[in-house]
Design a protein around this motif. Sequence first.
Motif, PDB file in Angstrom:
ATOM      1  N   LEU A   1       0.836  -1.197   0.000  1.00 20.89           N
ATOM      2  CA  LEU A   1       0.000   0.000   0.000  1.00 20.89           C
ATOM      3  C   LEU A   1       0.876   1.256   0.000  1.00 20.89           C
ATOM      4  N   LEU A   2       1.968   1.242   0.758  1.00 22.47           N
ATOM      5  CA  LEU A   2       2.884   2.388   0.753  1.00 22.47           C
ATOM      6  C   LEU A   2       3.427   2.627  -0.656  1.00 22.47           C
ATOM      7  N   ASP A   3       3.792   1.573  -1.357  1.00 22.09           N
ATOM      8  CA  ASP A   3       4.267   1.716  -2.741  1.00 22.09           C
ATOM      9  C   ASP A   3       3.214   2.388  -3.617  1.00 22.09           C
ATOM     10  N   LYS A   4       1.948   2.001  -3.441  1.00 28.77           N
ATOM     11  CA  LYS A   4       0.856   2.611  -4.211  1.00 28.77           C
ATOM     12  C   LYS A   4       0.667   4.078  -3.826  1.00 28.77           C
ATOM     13  N   MET A   5       0.802   4.372  -2.536  1.00 28.68           N
ATOM     14  CA  MET A   5       0.673   5.755  -2.069  1.00 28.68           C
ATOM     15  C   MET A   5       1.768   6.632  -2.678  1.00 28.68           C
ATOM     16  N   LEU A   6       2.986   6.098  -2.720  1.00 25.77           N
ATOM     17  CA  LEU A   6       4.091   6.835  -3.327  1.00 25.77           C
ATOM     18  C   LEU A   6       3.826   7.060  -4.815  1.00 25.77           C
ATOM     19  N   ALA A   7       3.421   6.001  -5.500  1.00 30.11           N
ATOM     20  CA  ALA A   7       3.163   6.100  -6.939  1.00 30.11           C
ATOM     21  C   ALA A   7       2.066   7.109  -7.243  1.00 30.11           C
ATOM     22  N   ALA A   8       1.089   7.219  -6.344  1.00 30.57           N
ATOM     23  CA  ALA A   8      -0.031   8.141  -6.558  1.00 30.57           C
ATOM     24  C   ALA A   8       0.418   9.602  -6.580  1.00 30.57           C
ATOM     25  N   VAL A   9       1.568   9.888  -5.942  1.00 28.06           N
ATOM     26  CA  VAL A   9       2.115  11.258  -5.965  1.00 28.06           C
ATOM     27  C   VAL A   9       3.421  11.298  -6.754  1.00 28.06           C
ATOM     28  N   ASN A  10       3.575  10.322  -7.653  1.00 29.51           N
ATOM     29  CA  ASN A  10       4.714  10.266  -8.568  1.00 29.51           C
ATOM     30  C   ASN A  10       6.060  10.168  -7.846  1.00 29.51           C
ATOM     31  N   LEU A  11       6.100   9.312  -6.827  1.00 28.87           N
ATOM     32  CA  LEU A  11       7.346   8.999  -6.130  1.00 28.87           C
ATOM     33  C   LEU A  11       7.524   7.482  -6.134  1.00 28.87           C
ATOM     34  N   SER A  12       8.767   7.043  -5.911  1.00 26.69           N
ATOM     35  CA  SER A  12       9.051   5.617  -5.822  1.00 26.69           C
ATOM     36  C   SER A  12      10.222   5.422  -4.868  1.00 26.69           C
ATOM     37  N   LEU A  13      10.643   4.168  -4.708  1.00 28.70           N
ATOM     38  CA  LEU A  13      11.799   3.882  -3.852  1.00 28.70           C
ATOM     39  C   LEU A  13      13.083   4.501  -4.399  1.00 28.70           C
ATOM     40  N   GLU A  14      13.074   4.900  -5.654  1.00 33.13           N
ATOM     41  CA  GLU A  14      14.243   5.597  -6.192  1.00 33.13           C
ATOM     42  C   GLU A  14      14.320   7.023  -5.652  1.00 33.13           C
ATOM     43  N   ASP A  15      13.181   7.528  -5.128  1.00 28.58           N
ATOM     44  CA  ASP A  15      13.118   8.903  -4.629  1.00 28.58           C
ATOM     45  C   ASP A  15      13.169   9.006  -3.116  1.00 28.58           C
ATOM     46  N   VAL A  16      12.856   7.925  -2.406  1.00 35.63           N
ATOM     47  CA  VAL A  16      12.716   7.985  -0.953  1.00 35.63           C
ATOM     48  C   VAL A  16      13.533   6.892  -0.273  1.00 35.63           C
TER      49      VAL A  16
END
Length: 189
Positions: A63-78
Motif C-alpha cells: 500500500l505504501l508503494d501505491k501511495m508513493l506512486a499516486a504522488v509520482n514517487l518511488s523507492l528511487e526517490d525515498v
Amino acid sequence: MEKSWEILEGACYSCKKCRLSEMRTNVVIGKGNRNADIMFIGEGPGQQEDLTGIPFVGSAGQLLDKMLAAVNLSLEDVYVANIVKCRPPGNRDPHDDEKEACLNYLRYQLAMIHPKIIVCLGRIAATTIISPDFKITRQRGQWIERKGYHIIATYHPSALLRDETKKRPAWEDMQAIRKKYDELKEQGV
C-alpha cells in the motif's frame, strides 16, 4: 570518525541491546535511495519484514508503494526505515526501552541520508520523533521544522488497511508531502 553503511549494518546485525534481538530472524535496516530527500519512518518490522530483512514488503508495504506512486514517487526517490530494527513479537508496539535501544541507529541513518523531509508513518513513529504526546488523529498532516528537517506525520499504511476512513486524510498528507518536496526543490534547498 567517518560514517558508513558498513559500520551501521555491522552494528545492527550484531546488536543485542534489547530482548527483540533474541527473537529476530533478520535485522531490518531500511531500503530505498540512500541520498533521498524524503525519509519515511515506520514503527518496526512485521512478520514478512522479519523473514526477508527488508522493510515494508507485506501488505502495508504494498500500500505504501501505491501511495508513493499516486504522488509520482518511488523507492528511487525515498528511503524507508523503522524506529526499531527487529520485529516485536506478535507485531505488538515496541516498548520504550526497545525504541531507545534502536534510536541511535536511526539517528545514524538520518545523519548519512540527511533528508529534507521526514515522514512519520503512524503513532509510534510520531510519538518517538515529534513528541511523546503527539496525537495522530488530531495532528497528522501538520508540518514541524526541527534541526533543518521538515517533519510531518500521517497514518501508517497498516492503519489504512484496517480503517478505510483514514485513506482520504492520508491521501491529503501524501499530496502535502509532494508539494513540500517540490517547493524545496524549487528553492534549491
